[in-house]
Enzyme design. Structure first.
Site, PDB file in Angstrom:
ATOM      1  N   ARG A   1      12.318  -5.435   6.642  1.00 11.14           N
ATOM      2  CA  ARG A   1      13.702  -5.437   6.163  1.00 11.14           C
ATOM      3  C   ARG A   1      13.882  -4.509   4.970  1.00 11.14           C
ATOM      4  O   ARG A   1      14.846  -3.754   4.894  1.00 11.14           O
ATOM      5  CB  ARG A   1      14.130  -6.853   5.754  1.00 11.14           C
TER       6      ARG A   1
ATOM      7  N   HIS B   1      14.107 -13.005   6.284  1.00  7.88           N
ATOM      8  CA  HIS B   1      13.154 -13.533   5.329  1.00  7.88           C
ATOM      9  C   HIS B   1      11.864 -14.022   5.968  1.00  7.88           C
ATOM     10  O   HIS B   1      10.878 -14.255   5.268  1.00  7.88           O
ATOM     11  CB  HIS B   1      13.814 -14.674   4.537  1.00  7.88           C
TER      12      HIS B   1
ATOM     13  N   HIS C   1       3.557 -19.255  -4.224  1.00  5.11           N
ATOM     14  CA  HIS C   1       4.654 -18.787  -3.385  1.00  5.11           C
ATOM     15  C   HIS C   1       4.596 -19.398  -1.991  1.00  5.11           C
ATOM     16  O   HIS C   1       5.475 -19.182  -1.171  1.00  5.11           O
ATOM     17  CB  HIS C   1       4.597 -17.251  -3.296  1.00  5.11           C
TER      18      HIS C   1
ATOM     19  N   TYR D   1      19.474 -17.343   4.611  1.00  5.05           N
ATOM     20  CA  TYR D   1      18.229 -16.666   4.990  1.00  5.05           C
ATOM     21  C   TYR D   1      17.834 -17.059   6.410  1.00  5.05           C
ATOM     22  O   TYR D   1      18.061 -18.191   6.838  1.00  5.05           O
ATOM     23  CB  TYR D   1      17.084 -17.084   4.064  1.00  5.05           C
TER      24      TYR D   1
END
Length: 247
Positions: free
Chosen positions: A135, A163, A6, A39
């Site tokens: 968020r 993000h 990731h 984003y």
């Protein structure tokens, strides 16, 4: 094997005259031309030798050629990220106990990890000021007597998807700040390859602290504040005060 990758990292290696130069980009969001318009993310483009060396080791780790666990600058999950974040929180506690100031500002998508939530509760009880911009889901409860009185949790939901992940540590005035791909969730910290990179230039740290985190924390248009019972209330600008929409 078995870990989702990731982290967001790119490296260019160039021969320049009599040396090999490495240029690195590390980001909080993926390299996607569509989501880049939707984003809010941050990235660091650097030729810092220690960071470049760490990224080289990271790519070797991803291809199976390295079991390195002593990165110089990067926090890499599931290698050293959890332990380092816990240690940095503990350091703020020590500064407060020594009579100084403790201050944390974290911005992320989600806060779910039980161990790190307990670490933040401990820091709050010690007197560390903690400001969390989360968020999405947040399993920590702010404002609980004797537990989290020094913690505030806010969420900004607007036109753009928040993000970026940013982790700020006051560190008795010698400020440290990391950006990267990792939310504070067990799946991210223990079951994915994630990277947080330090911002090493003091002027850049101040800019992110004041011009990004500071503006989001001052938002009085889109922001919602989490209450001790886990519900959210919209924060309104006081009469006569300027409206601040961070996005």
């Amino acid at each position: 094997v078995g870990l989702k990758i990731h982290s967001k990292a790119a490296m260019v290696v160039r021969r320049e005259q009599d040396r090999i130069a490495r240029y690195v980009h590390l980001a909080t969001g993926n390299y996607n031309a569509i989501t880049a318009h939707l984003y809010t993310d941050m990235g660091l483009f650097t030729a810092d030798e220690e960071i470049a060396e760490d990224v080289s080791d990271l790519f070797n780790y991803l291809t199976g050629y390295s079991g390195k666990s002593d990165y110089k600058q990067l926090l890499v999950a599931p290698v050293n990220l959890r332990a380092r974040i816990e240690a940095l929180i503990e350091r703020e506690i020590k500064h407060v106990k020594a009579g100084g100031k403790g201050h944390l500002m974290f911005k992320m998508n989600a806060l779910v990890d039980p161990r790190l939530i307990r670490a933040l509760y401990k820091a709050s009880r010690a007197g560390v000021r903690i400001q969390l911009l989360v968020r999405g889901i947040c399993c920590l409860r702010p404002g609980l007597a004797g537990i989290s009185e020094n913690i505030e949790v806010t969420s900004v939901v607007g036109r753009f998807l928040e993000h970026s992940r940013v982790y700020y540590f006051h560190n008795a005035g010698v400020e440290e700040l990391y950006i990267g791909s990792a939310d504070l969730m067990p799946r991210n910290i223990d079951h994915r390859v994630e990277v947080l990179v330090p911002i090493r230039e003091p002027a850049m740290i101040r800019s992110i602290r004041d011009d990004i985190l500071g503006v989001y924390l001052a938002d009085n248009v889109k922001v919602r504040t989490m209450l001790p019972n886990g519900s959210y209330a919209r924060r309104k600008a006081a009469d006569g005060r300027k409206q601040i929409d961070a996005q």
